[in-house]
Design a protein around this motif. Sequence first.
Motif, mmCIF file in Angstrom:
data_model
loop_
_atom_site.group_PDB
_atom_site.id
_atom_site.type_symbol
_atom_site.label_atom_id
_atom_site.label_comp_id
_atom_site.label_asym_id
_atom_site.label_seq_id
_atom_site.Cartn_x
_atom_site.Cartn_y
_atom_site.Cartn_z
ATOM 1 N N ARG A 85 6.884 46.756 -23.001
ATOM 2 C CA ARG A 85 7.062 45.303 -22.878
ATOM 3 C C ARG A 85 5.908 44.670 -22.119
ATOM 4 O O ARG A 85 5.434 43.579 -22.465
ATOM 5 N N ARG A 86 5.440 45.358 -21.098
ATOM 6 C CA ARG A 86 4.271 44.819 -20.368
ATOM 7 C C ARG A 86 3.079 44.698 -21.296
ATOM 8 O O ARG A 86 2.316 43.736 -21.273
ATOM 9 N N TYR A 87 2.923 45.717 -22.169
ATOM 10 C CA TYR A 87 1.796 45.669 -23.090
ATOM 11 C C TYR A 87 1.974 44.478 -24.039
ATOM 12 O O TYR A 87 0.993 43.728 -24.327
ATOM 13 N N SER A 142 9.714 49.576 -20.159
ATOM 14 C CA SER A 142 8.953 48.578 -19.390
ATOM 15 C C SER A 142 7.471 48.616 -19.741
ATOM 16 O O SER A 142 6.830 47.561 -19.837
ATOM 17 N N ASP A 165 -2.522 44.485 -22.258
ATOM 18 C CA ASP A 165 -3.377 45.411 -21.477
ATOM 19 C C ASP A 165 -3.092 46.852 -21.924
ATOM 20 O O ASP A 165 -1.967 47.366 -21.805
ATOM 21 N N TYR A 171 -1.163 49.738 -19.879
ATOM 22 C CA TYR A 171 0.279 49.886 -19.829
ATOM 23 C C TYR A 171 0.797 50.873 -20.863
ATOM 24 O O TYR A 171 1.910 51.380 -20.785
ATOM 25 N N VAL A 174 3.406 41.751 -23.527
ATOM 26 C CA VAL A 174 3.119 40.485 -22.854
ATOM 27 C C VAL A 174 1.637 40.342 -22.561
ATOM 28 O O VAL A 174 1.005 39.359 -22.907
ATOM 29 N N THR A 175 1.068 41.380 -21.945
ATOM 30 C CA THR A 175 -0.299 41.259 -21.444
ATOM 31 C C THR A 175 -1.348 41.697 -22.447
ATOM 32 O O THR A 175 -2.490 41.234 -22.415
#
Lengths: 151, 494
Positions: free
Chosen positions: B104-106, B101, B111, B114, B108-109
């Motif tokens: 994947r957050r990275y 997770s 950021d 993450y 997408v974002t």
Amino acid sequence: MTTVKPILLAEDNPRDAELALAAMEEHHIADKVVVCHDGAEVLDYLYCRGVFASRQQGNPVVVFLDLKMPKVDGLEVLKTIKSDANLRPIPVVMLTSSREERDLAQSYALGANAYVVKPVEFHQFITAVKELGVFWGVINEPPPECSDPIE
Amino acid sequence: MESVTQERPSTPPSIQSEPVPASHPVLPPKARSLIERFTHWSIERRVLAVFGLVFACIVVISAISYRNTTVLIENSRLDTKSHELLQLLGSVREALGTAESGHRRYLVTGDESYLTSYRTVVERMPEYLRYLRGMTNERAEQLNRVELLERLIARQLGAEADAIAQREKLGYEGVRHLALSGAAKNELEGIHGLMTELDSAEQRAILARVTQSAGSTNSTIVLLGLGALLQLVLLGSVYFLIHHDVTERRRVAAELHSRGELLEASNKELEAFSYSVSHDLRAPLRHIDGYAALLSKAAGASLNDKASRYLQTISGSAKQMGQLIDDLLVFSRMGRQDMLRTTVNLDQLVKTVLHDLRLDLQGRTISWTMHPLPGVSGDPAMLRQVFVNLISNALKFTATRPEAKIEIGVVRQSSVEVEVFVRDNGVGFDMQYVDKLFGVFQRLHRNDEFEGTGIGLANVRRIIHRHGGRTWAEGALNQGATFYFSLPLARSLK
């Protein structure tokens, strides 16, 4: 010998008494012998009572005492004699068939003056009785009679 | 034993030792021969056999229980590891989820924050996997799965790292498809499948061990129960045997005691008897001899030779009986009289005896050979009697010799005892009668040859036996006799 002091022979067996008398006869001292047939009679004689109530006072010169006798036996007579101050000086010779150590020891412990075993053989018996009679009745000086001296 | 008693419940013990009838169909021949052997054994061997059997059973039971317990301990150790493995698997699953997770957050974002959790997982993963490998209990099956898992995880993490690198380079658009489905979708599926396999395999192992442990616990309980029972049986039999033994001993002691009392009573009776013998039997003899003597004196002159010989015979018989009684009394006294135990100088003793016998030596030509004798342990009076009897015998039986030869010495001497002999050149005896020599009233000569009562040697034997010694003799007709006896030496005196 002006005083005739008796020899007391305590012998329940008349044959033994007769043989003893026969032995003493040879030395002519048999007439001095008084024969008692049991211990009670011996004590009667010594204390001048019963049949001897009227006898002449005085102790015998010696007592020949058989061990086994009816009524009162030899050891009891010995005990009585040796515990009576008046009778104690009388020499007592045990004249018996017993060679048992126990009898010897008891007799001496009670104060017997001699202990003689009757030999089976008559000659030895005669010799023994004769010598005893002569020694105690004639040779031996009896103790002084303090209570009742004899003339 | 059980089967024997079952077969013949009412058989008395004496018949029990008989072989089992051959017609018996129930037992195989081998078992029957074993039982036969057992019934022939003595009671001690039987007790020993049964005890040995029970003991062996207890040992076997203990060994099995020990093994079972070791298995239980080992299983519980393995269980702990298994549970740790399952726990660890959960942690790994969680960590992988976090990494998935996070990346994947990275993606997408974009950021960076993450990535922190992702990186932590990547850092820790080798450590997790090492632990996991240690928890497999070296089982090849699980170890293979863990190795496969390692490879898959490495591929997953590698794919995710690649995706992160692409995102940095190409931006969101470059990794859009990756962000939607995850960088290592295939690996993740494989990983989850593998972990489920690992999990269920471990659960199965745990279940198997639980079954095994329960089984061995049950068998241990049963075996321990059996062992306790056997020990109770053993204890019970020991108690029974000891009780039996003690009762038996008490009984024997009581019996010995009562026999001792009986013996004492009979001894007393004997003493009373010999007392009356000594006193009462001698009197009539004295009278016989006495009256015979008086008769011969009174009627001596008138008696003819025959009559006086009769009288002499009467006297002689009486004297002889007197002598017999005396000797018998001495013999009986030697048996019951208390014995002294001192050191006795035999040389000195023999000198005294010869002095006492000097009357018998008068008019005799005797050549004495005296060897030195040692000191012995014993009763002086009794030993004196021994020498008196033996020397008197030697004198008596050499009376027909012009020169008597008497020798006294030692045959053999050991550290504890000495063997003494008394030898003469007298009439001797036939060796075929040697067993009669030491018996009471046993005589090898007629009275008109040699006088005697037949008690002397019996007395010698009795005295020597009471000293713990032996007596024996050697001789030949007209060639003399030798009498031997052994005595404990003074050294061994306690």
